[in-house]
Design a protein around this motif. Structure first.
Motif, PDB file in Angstrom:
ATOM      1  N   ASP A 268       0.857  -1.184   0.000  1.00  0.00           N
ATOM      2  CA  ASP A 268       0.000   0.000   0.000  1.00  0.00           C
ATOM      3  C   ASP A 268       0.890   1.229   0.000  1.00  0.00           C
ATOM      4  N   CYS A 269       0.428   2.294  -0.615  1.00  0.00           N
ATOM      5  CA  CYS A 269       1.201   3.531  -0.647  1.00  0.00           C
ATOM      6  C   CYS A 269       1.197   4.164   0.740  1.00  0.00           C
ATOM      7  N   ALA A 270       2.371   4.469   1.241  1.00  0.00           N
ATOM      8  CA  ALA A 270       2.553   5.054   2.571  1.00  0.00           C
ATOM      9  C   ALA A 270       3.897   5.757   2.576  1.00  0.00           C
TER      10      ALA A 270
END
Length: 160
Positions: free
Chosen positions: A105-107
């Motif tokens: 996930d984008c983080a």
């Protein structure tokens, strides 16, 4: 003195030829039987060719950071070979070791894929040239396989 007329003649000595011939016959039969057993135990169909992920680790080039590249993993749900534009990857490798990218996930501290360029890659300069045309990229990654159709370049942007 007269010779005794009934003196027995020495026994006829047999040569070794019949024994050697018998040994040769036994050996030939053993070889023929062993070969037949081996051939009958084989499948008539050839073994299928197993295709797997390339064994050559991709180089670890980056434009600004040492941890933006990686080799593929076995899990296709996180394997960077399947990442698409807009997805993010993270580096799971320890500092100083070969990078290991995983789709995530984008983080913060991940890398967003700004562009994926599939096709033949000739190396670091080629990957850098392909990403030079992408606005905002901070790092790049390329995967060079023995099969050129599996090659790709990822133009990445580090997310802070």
């Amino acid at each position: 003195m007269a010779a005794y007329a009934g003196q027995p003649a020495p026994p006829r000595r047999r040569g070794r030829t019949p024994m050697i011939a018998a040994l040769i016959v036994v050996l030939v039969l053993a070889v023929v039987a062993g070969t037949g057993y081996y051939l009958l135990g084989q499948d008539d169909e050839p073994n299928p060719t197993v295709v797997s992920a390339p064994t050559q680790d991709p180089p670890a080039p980056t434009a600004a950071s040492d941890d933006s590249t990686a080799s593929p993993t076995a899990n296709s749900s996180t394997d960077p070979r399947f990442v698409q534009q807009g997805q993010c990857v993270r580096n799971e490798a320890s500092a100083g070791s070969k990078p290991k990218l995983l789709i995530t996930d984008c983080a913060p501290s991940t890398y967003e894929v700004l562009r994926r360029v599939d096709g033949t890659t000739s190396g670091e300069k080629d990957a850098e040239a392909k990403c030079a045309r992408v606005d905002g990229y901070t790092n790049w990654y390329f995967y060079d396989s023995e099969l050129d159709s599996l090659d790709f370049v990822l133009c990445l942007k580090r997310r802070d």
